[in-house]
Design a protein around this motif. Sequence first.
Motif, PDB file in Angstrom:
ATOM      1  N   ARG A  21       0.993  -1.456  -0.023  1.00  0.00           N
ATOM      2  CA  ARG A  21       0.043   0.057  -0.071  1.00  0.00           C
ATOM      3  C   ARG A  21       1.041   1.281   0.111  1.00  0.00           C
ATOM      4  O   ARG A  21       0.608   2.270   0.728  1.00  0.00           O
ATOM      5  CB  ARG A  21      -0.786   0.100   1.301  1.00  0.00           C
ATOM      6  N   LYS A  22       2.113   1.446  -0.836  1.00  0.00           N
ATOM      7  CA  LYS A  22       2.958   2.228  -0.805  1.00  0.00           C
ATOM      8  C   LYS A  22       2.710   3.094  -2.170  1.00  0.00           C
ATOM      9  O   LYS A  22       2.773   2.382  -3.077  1.00  0.00           O
ATOM     10  CB  LYS A  22       4.067   1.818  -0.717  1.00  0.00           C
ATOM     11  N   LEU A  23       2.177   4.499  -2.105  1.00  0.00           N
ATOM     12  CA  LEU A  23       2.096   5.231  -3.362  1.00  0.00           C
ATOM     13  C   LEU A  23       2.920   6.388  -3.095  1.00  0.00           C
ATOM     14  O   LEU A  23       2.510   7.304  -2.307  1.00  0.00           O
ATOM     15  CB  LEU A  23       0.660   5.477  -3.503  1.00  0.00           C
ATOM     16  N   VAL A  24       4.119   6.516  -3.666  1.00  0.00           N
ATOM     17  CA  VAL A  24       4.881   7.477  -3.432  1.00  0.00           C
ATOM     18  C   VAL A  24       5.153   8.325  -4.882  1.00  0.00           C
ATOM     19  O   VAL A  24       5.350   7.837  -5.874  1.00  0.00           O
ATOM     20  CB  VAL A  24       6.429   7.015  -3.036  1.00  0.00           C
ATOM     21  N   LEU A  25       4.860   9.607  -4.738  1.00  0.00           N
ATOM     22  CA  LEU A  25       4.824  10.715  -6.072  1.00  0.00           C
ATOM     23  C   LEU A  25       5.919  11.537  -5.860  1.00  0.00           C
ATOM     24  O   LEU A  25       6.655  11.763  -4.768  1.00  0.00           O
ATOM     25  CB  LEU A  25       3.384  11.032  -5.845  1.00  0.00           C
ATOM     26  N   SER A  26       6.117  12.483  -7.200  1.00  0.00           N
ATOM     27  CA  SER A  26       7.092  13.181  -7.215  1.00  0.00           C
ATOM     28  C   SER A  26       6.702  14.410  -7.950  1.00  0.00           C
ATOM     29  O   SER A  26       6.297  14.317  -9.170  1.00  0.00           O
ATOM     30  CB  SER A  26       8.425  12.545  -7.779  1.00  0.00           C
ATOM     31  N   GLU A  27       6.959  15.652  -7.349  1.00  0.00           N
ATOM     32  CA  GLU A  27       6.610  16.776  -8.304  1.00  0.00           C
ATOM     33  C   GLU A  27       7.796  17.198  -9.329  1.00  0.00           C
ATOM     34  O   GLU A  27       7.498  17.545 -10.482  1.00  0.00           O
ATOM     35  CB  GLU A  27       6.269  18.106  -7.335  1.00  0.00           C
ATOM     36  N   LYS A  28       9.176  16.736  -8.710  1.00  0.00           N
ATOM     37  CA  LYS A  28      10.272  17.120  -9.781  1.00  0.00           C
ATOM     38  C   LYS A  28      10.111  16.214 -10.941  1.00  0.00           C
ATOM     39  O   LYS A  28      10.531  16.496 -12.154  1.00  0.00           O
ATOM     40  CB  LYS A  28      11.428  16.904  -8.922  1.00  0.00           C
TER      41      LYS A  28
ATOM     42  N   GLU B   9       6.451  15.930 -18.010  1.00  0.00           N
ATOM     43  CA  GLU B   9       5.758  16.644 -18.879  1.00  0.00           C
ATOM     44  C   GLU B   9       7.001  17.025 -19.993  1.00  0.00           C
ATOM     45  O   GLU B   9       6.315  17.165 -21.149  1.00  0.00           O
ATOM     46  CB  GLU B   9       5.411  17.879 -18.153  1.00  0.00           C
ATOM     47  N   ARG B  10       8.057  17.123 -19.820  1.00  0.00           N
ATOM     48  CA  ARG B  10       8.804  17.363 -20.873  1.00  0.00           C
ATOM     49  C   ARG B  10       8.927  16.164 -21.944  1.00  0.00           C
ATOM     50  O   ARG B  10       8.862  16.351 -23.166  1.00  0.00           O
ATOM     51  CB  ARG B  10      10.384  17.618 -20.169  1.00  0.00           C
ATOM     52  N   PHE B  11       8.767  14.999 -21.328  1.00  0.00           N
ATOM     53  CA  PHE B  11       8.936  13.756 -22.412  1.00  0.00           C
ATOM     54  C   PHE B  11       7.732  13.830 -23.135  1.00  0.00           C
ATOM     55  O   PHE B  11       7.604  13.264 -24.245  1.00  0.00           O
ATOM     56  CB  PHE B  11       8.828  12.494 -21.467  1.00  0.00           C
ATOM     57  N   GLN B  12       6.493  14.437 -22.603  1.00  0.00           N
ATOM     58  CA  GLN B  12       5.307  14.361 -23.486  1.00  0.00           C
ATOM     59  C   GLN B  12       5.467  15.286 -24.636  1.00  0.00           C
ATOM     60  O   GLN B  12       4.805  15.331 -25.474  1.00  0.00           O
ATOM     61  CB  GLN B  12       4.022  14.896 -22.813  1.00  0.00           C
ATOM     62  N   ASP B  13       6.406  16.187 -24.595  1.00  0.00           N
ATOM     63  CA  ASP B  13       6.541  17.180 -25.555  1.00  0.00           C
ATOM     64  C   ASP B  13       7.583  16.668 -26.736  1.00  0.00           C
ATOM     65  O   ASP B  13       7.839  17.387 -27.548  1.00  0.00           O
ATOM     66  CB  ASP B  13       7.131  18.501 -24.950  1.00  0.00           C
ATOM     67  N   LEU B  14       8.196  15.516 -26.600  1.00  0.00           N
ATOM     68  CA  LEU B  14       9.336  14.822 -27.335  1.00  0.00           C
ATOM     69  C   LEU B  14       8.808  13.779 -28.059  1.00  0.00           C
ATOM     70  O   LEU B  14       7.782  13.105 -27.837  1.00  0.00           O
ATOM     71  CB  LEU B  14      10.372  14.668 -26.519  1.00  0.00           C
ATOM     72  N   GLU B  15       9.320  13.533 -29.207  1.00  0.00           N
ATOM     73  CA  GLU B  15       9.011  12.237 -29.996  1.00  0.00           C
ATOM     74  C   GLU B  15      10.364  11.935 -30.820  1.00  0.00           C
ATOM     75  O   GLU B  15      11.352  12.691 -30.887  1.00  0.00           O
ATOM     76  CB  GLU B  15       7.953  12.676 -31.096  1.00  0.00           C
TER      77      GLU B  15
ATOM     78  N   VAL C 204      16.249  18.165 -31.485  1.00  0.00           N
ATOM     79  CA  VAL C 204      16.650  19.000 -30.192  1.00  0.00           C
ATOM     80  C   VAL C 204      18.172  19.641 -30.102  1.00  0.00           C
ATOM     81  O   VAL C 204      18.884  19.248 -30.577  1.00  0.00           O
ATOM     82  CB  VAL C 204      16.422  18.243 -28.891  1.00  0.00           C
ATOM     83  N   GLU C 205      18.069  20.925 -29.196  1.00  0.00           N
ATOM     84  CA  GLU C 205      19.194  21.429 -29.079  1.00  0.00           C
ATOM     85  C   GLU C 205      19.461  21.520 -27.699  1.00  0.00           C
ATOM     86  O   GLU C 205      18.406  21.726 -26.706  1.00  0.00           O
ATOM     87  CB  GLU C 205      19.435  22.650 -29.603  1.00  0.00           C
ATOM     88  N   GLY C 206      20.639  21.210 -26.960  1.00  0.00           N
ATOM     89  CA  GLY C 206      21.135  21.490 -25.680  1.00  0.00           C
ATOM     90  C   GLY C 206      22.600  21.412 -25.519  1.00  0.00           C
ATOM     91  O   GLY C 206      23.374  21.765 -26.451  1.00  0.00           O
ATOM     92  N   GLN C 207      22.988  21.386 -24.298  1.00  0.00           N
ATOM     93  CA  GLN C 207      24.595  21.799 -24.021  1.00  0.00           C
ATOM     94  C   GLN C 207      25.031  20.516 -23.192  1.00  0.00           C
ATOM     95  O   GLN C 207      24.393  19.783 -22.326  1.00  0.00           O
ATOM     96  CB  GLN C 207      24.605  22.880 -23.001  1.00  0.00           C
TER      97      GLN C 207
ATOM     98  N   ILE D 121      23.658  15.558 -22.451  1.00  0.00           N
ATOM     99  CA  ILE D 121      23.290  16.609 -23.238  1.00  0.00           C
ATOM    100  C   ILE D 121      21.917  17.262 -22.300  1.00  0.00           C
ATOM    101  O   ILE D 121      20.931  16.442 -22.172  1.00  0.00           O
ATOM    102  CB  ILE D 121      22.870  16.559 -24.511  1.00  0.00           C
ATOM    103  N   ASP D 122      22.148  18.440 -21.660  1.00  0.00           N
ATOM    104  CA  ASP D 122      21.034  18.949 -20.851  1.00  0.00           C
ATOM    105  C   ASP D 122      20.102  19.939 -21.853  1.00  0.00           C
ATOM    106  O   ASP D 122      20.416  20.417 -22.680  1.00  0.00           O
ATOM    107  CB  ASP D 122      21.558  20.107 -19.909  1.00  0.00           C
ATOM    108  N   LEU D 123      18.869  19.144 -21.886  1.00  0.00           N
ATOM    109  CA  LEU D 123      17.976  19.627 -22.659  1.00  0.00           C
ATOM    110  C   LEU D 123      16.600  20.471 -22.221  1.00  0.00           C
ATOM    111  O   LEU D 123      15.769  20.629 -22.746  1.00  0.00           O
ATOM    112  CB  LEU D 123      17.105  18.370 -23.582  1.00  0.00           C
ATOM    113  N   GLY D 124      17.196  20.784 -21.042  1.00  0.00           N
ATOM    114  CA  GLY D 124      16.367  22.013 -20.184  1.00  0.00           C
ATOM    115  C   GLY D 124      15.522  21.227 -18.959  1.00  0.00           C
ATOM    116  O   GLY D 124      14.141  20.948 -19.348  1.00  0.00           O
ATOM    117  N   GLY D 125      16.047  20.768 -18.206  1.00  0.00           N
ATOM    118  CA  GLY D 125      15.476  20.057 -17.197  1.00  0.00           C
ATOM    119  C   GLY D 125      15.572  18.410 -17.347  1.00  0.00           C
ATOM    120  O   GLY D 125      15.280  17.957 -16.045  1.00  0.00           O
TER     121      GLY D 125
END
Length: 415
Positions: free
Chosen positions: A287-294, A300-306, A311-314, A325-329
Amino acid sequence: MPAAGSPQPNRPKAPKPAATKPLQVMQINRREEQEKLAREAAEARAAAEAAAEKARILEERAGLATPPRPVQQDSTASPGTDDDALFDMGGMEGMTMADLMGAPDQQPKKEQRNQPRSVDDFDFDEEAFLAALDENAPVGTTGEVIKGTVIGIESDGVYVDIGGKAPGYMPKSEAGLGVVTNFRERFPKGLEVEVLVTREQNADGMVTISCRALELRKSWDRVKELEKQGKVVQVIVNGFNRGGVTCDLEGLRGFIPRSQLQNGENHQELVGKTLGVAFIEVNSETRKLVLSEKRAAVAERFQDLEVGQLVEGQVAAVKPYGLFIDLGGISGLLHQSAITNGSLRSIREVFDQGDRVSALITELDPGRGRIGLNTALLEGPPGELLIEKDKVMAEAADRASRAQNTLKQQEQSAG
């Protein structure tokens, strides 16, 4: 007549009887033979009597026969009278061996007393037997989902007809998730309900059932599916403690640790607010349900990718096996085998930490948070990045369309 003194004529002599051989007659001592036969008969009779006595003793022990009554012998009777009475052969005169043996089905069956009777001894109806089993079979095993009809309601629970010899009983505390304010209106007579068996039948045949347990099971199934899909869900914070905040999700109590909050310093101020969260652990057994806001921000970022997207990053880190490569978060991995189609001697020969990189997404795994990148697909001739890296990066947007067609062809050939 011949004269006296004159020789008498020669008379033929009478033939001597022929010599005959003595007859060879077998000398049989009939008395010895009779004695031998008498001995053999006595031995056979003694063996038969011993066998009969042994059989009688075994039958007595098995309860199949009663001890024989002692026979009162008549002192005037001649020897052999008892044997003649026991072995009266008079009724068998003129009978053949076949008559004595008889057909197997004509032989009289010995009555066996105190013997347990088998099923075959009775007039057995298999269909009736199975029907009787079905009528008396217990209804409802623990964990089984069954449907029934409400037939009675009391202040502390509800009785539901589930098809057994006794109704199922649902305590008021198991009526559903949360607090049921109007119990009688919630479960009117005749209402069809789906319930979960939580306890098998007691001595009276009644089983314990629950609507709450069934709804909890369905809630865990829905949450597991959301986790599998890598979804971000919205929850309302309804409490806090020293380690984090609590919330409600599909009727389940979830926990968000302070380390997984965007604003973990003032987590008590989050009560009543809505947060987007992703899943860290979903375990229905504990009965463990552990969540994360981070992690939700990453999801959410993954939902914008395909796959195939440019993509561009550093470059955030250089490892022996590739570049992160940091893609912004979120971070993507540019493996050393996907940097160039040329002969690469060192990863830093093309990119170094802090460099800006344009790359194509070749792999997405939201569940594990992995993104696979590729720059070799942006090259014209193999190894072009080793010579004209700036040119390839500047023309990355134009080259991406050609590379995307290549990726589609690879997917079709793989499929």
